[in-house]
Write a protein that holds these residues in place. Structure first.
Motif, short mmCIF file in Angstrom:
data_model
loop_
_atom_site.label_atom_id
_atom_site.label_comp_id
_atom_site.label_asym_id
_atom_site.label_seq_id
_atom_site.Cartn_x
_atom_site.Cartn_y
_atom_site.Cartn_z
N LYS A 170 2.46 -12.10 3.48
CA LYS A 170 3.11 -13.24 3.64
C LYS A 170 3.86 -13.74 2.19
N GLN A 171 3.02 -13.88 1.18
CA GLN A 171 3.43 -14.30 -0.18
C GLN A 171 4.54 -13.46 -0.77
N LEU A 172 4.19 -12.10 -0.41
CA LEU A 172 5.35 -11.07 -0.82
C LEU A 172 6.70 -11.08 -0.27
N THR A 173 6.62 -11.27 0.86
CA THR A 173 7.97 -11.46 1.95
C THR A 173 8.51 -12.80 1.27
N LEU A 174 7.96 -13.79 1.04
CA LEU A 174 8.82 -15.15 0.57
C LEU A 174 9.13 -14.73 -0.71
N ALA A 175 8.37 -14.17 -1.60
CA ALA A 175 8.69 -13.91 -3.00
C ALA A 175 10.18 -13.09 -2.99
N ILE A 176 10.10 -11.95 -2.29
CA ILE A 176 11.20 -11.15 -2.50
C ILE A 176 12.63 -11.78 -1.80
N SER A 177 12.18 -12.59 -0.51
CA SER A 177 13.21 -13.16 -0.04
C SER A 177 14.13 -13.97 -0.42
N LYS A 178 13.37 -14.39 -1.61
CA LYS A 178 14.25 -15.71 -2.38
C LYS A 178 15.78 -15.36 -2.62
N VAL A 184 14.46 -17.74 5.23
CA VAL A 184 13.18 -16.92 5.79
C VAL A 184 11.95 -17.62 5.94
N ASP A 185 11.50 -17.80 6.98
CA ASP A 185 9.80 -18.08 7.06
C ASP A 185 9.17 -17.08 7.47
N VAL A 186 7.68 -17.29 7.18
CA VAL A 186 6.64 -16.35 7.48
C VAL A 186 5.80 -17.20 8.09
N GLU A 187 5.27 -16.76 9.47
CA GLU A 187 4.14 -17.37 10.21
C GLU A 187 2.82 -16.41 10.39
N ILE A 188 1.89 -16.81 10.07
CA ILE A 188 0.42 -15.78 10.25
C ILE A 188 -0.12 -16.43 11.60
N VAL A 189 -0.11 -15.76 12.65
CA VAL A 189 -0.52 -16.30 14.00
C VAL A 189 -1.64 -15.08 14.48
N ARG A 190 -2.30 -15.78 15.36
CA ARG A 190 -3.35 -14.96 16.04
C ARG A 190 -3.00 -13.82 16.56
N ASN A 191 -1.96 -13.95 17.40
CA ASN A 191 -1.43 -12.81 18.23
C ASN A 191 0.05 -12.92 18.49
N PRO A 192 0.81 -12.19 17.37
CA PRO A 192 2.17 -12.48 17.58
C PRO A 192 3.15 -12.11 18.87
N ASP A 193 2.25 -11.14 19.51
CA ASP A 193 3.00 -10.46 20.69
C ASP A 193 2.93 -11.31 21.71
N VAL A 194 2.09 -12.41 22.00
CA VAL A 194 2.25 -13.27 22.86
C VAL A 194 3.38 -14.25 22.68
N LEU A 195 3.67 -14.39 21.39
CA LEU A 195 4.94 -15.39 21.29
C LEU A 195 6.10 -14.55 21.27
N LEU A 196 6.20 -13.43 20.80
CA LEU A 196 7.73 -12.57 20.96
C LEU A 196 7.80 -12.10 22.34
N MET A 197 6.79 -11.94 23.12
CA MET A 197 7.19 -11.56 24.52
C MET A 197 8.04 -12.52 25.31
#
Length: 237
Positions: A170-178, A184-197
């Motif tokens: 997450k930190q690397l993605t935010l740093a490079i995406s500047k 750009v936002d990065v969210e750490i979640v328990r199960n991304p699949d459930v959200l993306l579905m």
């Protein structure tokens, strides 16, 4: 931070597993799997049947599993696949580890699979363990370059909380995406699949997500074919 030079997804036996002779067998096996899938059989049941018949290795079976879908699934996924030009029409939602690892594997010149649904997937099989490698930086740079090219106004990466080093990614993605034009936002979640579905405008190669999401972009395929001409693509279709 020390970053290792790693060939993500590399297997020294791939030359053997995906030789010219074995590719013929794998292509025939995929045709058989599709025929059975189209008649209602489950992939888990028929994969062993076809795999045992051909004495396929575990890796060859994984390749068939990851690259094969029924005709109906392929048709439904194609209907929901958005033209990349529509990227400029709003935020897109990225299955972070799924996209990044696939690009890392392609950058490593390890085998990636072109499925019969037109989606490129990897054979890395990390299963909850992940470390940032030298290819991670290039993968993120290619993602940013593509998002800017497509005029995407915003993007949210979803990372799996249980996977190791998700916070560091997450930190690397935010740093490079500047330096990207996209917000750009990065969210750490328990199960991304459930959200993306349940979403539209998704980026993923995950079969379950593609079967249930409202719409999706085939971004990995575009990036690999546009920028990684030397990628080692296994096409069984």
């Amino acid at each position: 931070m020390e970053v290792k030079v790693v060939r993500r997804g590399f297997d020294k036996d791939d030359t053997r597993w995906f030789s010219k002779e074995n590719m013929k067998k794998l292509k025939t096996a995929q045709e058989e799997l599709v025929w059975l899938l189209d008649r209602g059989y489950k992939i888990e049941r028929i994969l062993d049947l076809v795999g045992d018949k051909n004495q396929f290795s575990k890796r060859q079976r994984m390749a068939l599993m990851r690259s094969t879908a029924s005709s109906k699934e392929c048709q439904e996924r194609e209907k929901k696949c958005l033209d990349l030009k529509e990227g400029e029409n709003g935020t897109i939602y990225i299955d972070g580890f799924n996209l990044i690892i696939t690009l890392e594997v392609a950058l490593s010149k390890s085998k990636v699979l072109l499925g019969n649904d037109g989606v490129i997937r990897d054979l890395a099989g990390l299963r909850g363990t992940y470390k940032i490698i030298d290819k991670t930086y290039t993968a993120l740079e290619l993602i940013g370059k593509t998002l800017d090219e497509l005029l995407v106004p915003g993007v949210i990466f979803y990372l799996d909380q249980p996977v190791s080093n998700s916070g560091m990614l997450k930190q690397l993605t935010l740093a490079i995406s500047k330096d990207w034009n996209s917000h750009v936002d990065v969210e750490i979640v328990r199960n991304p699949d459930v959200l993306l579905m349940k979403m539209g405008r998704v980026v993923s190669g995950d079969k379950v997500i593609l079967n249930h999401c409202e719409s999706w972009f085939n971004l990995a395929n575009y990036i690999i074919k546009e920028y990684l001409e030397d990628a080692d693509i296994v096409d069984l279709y």
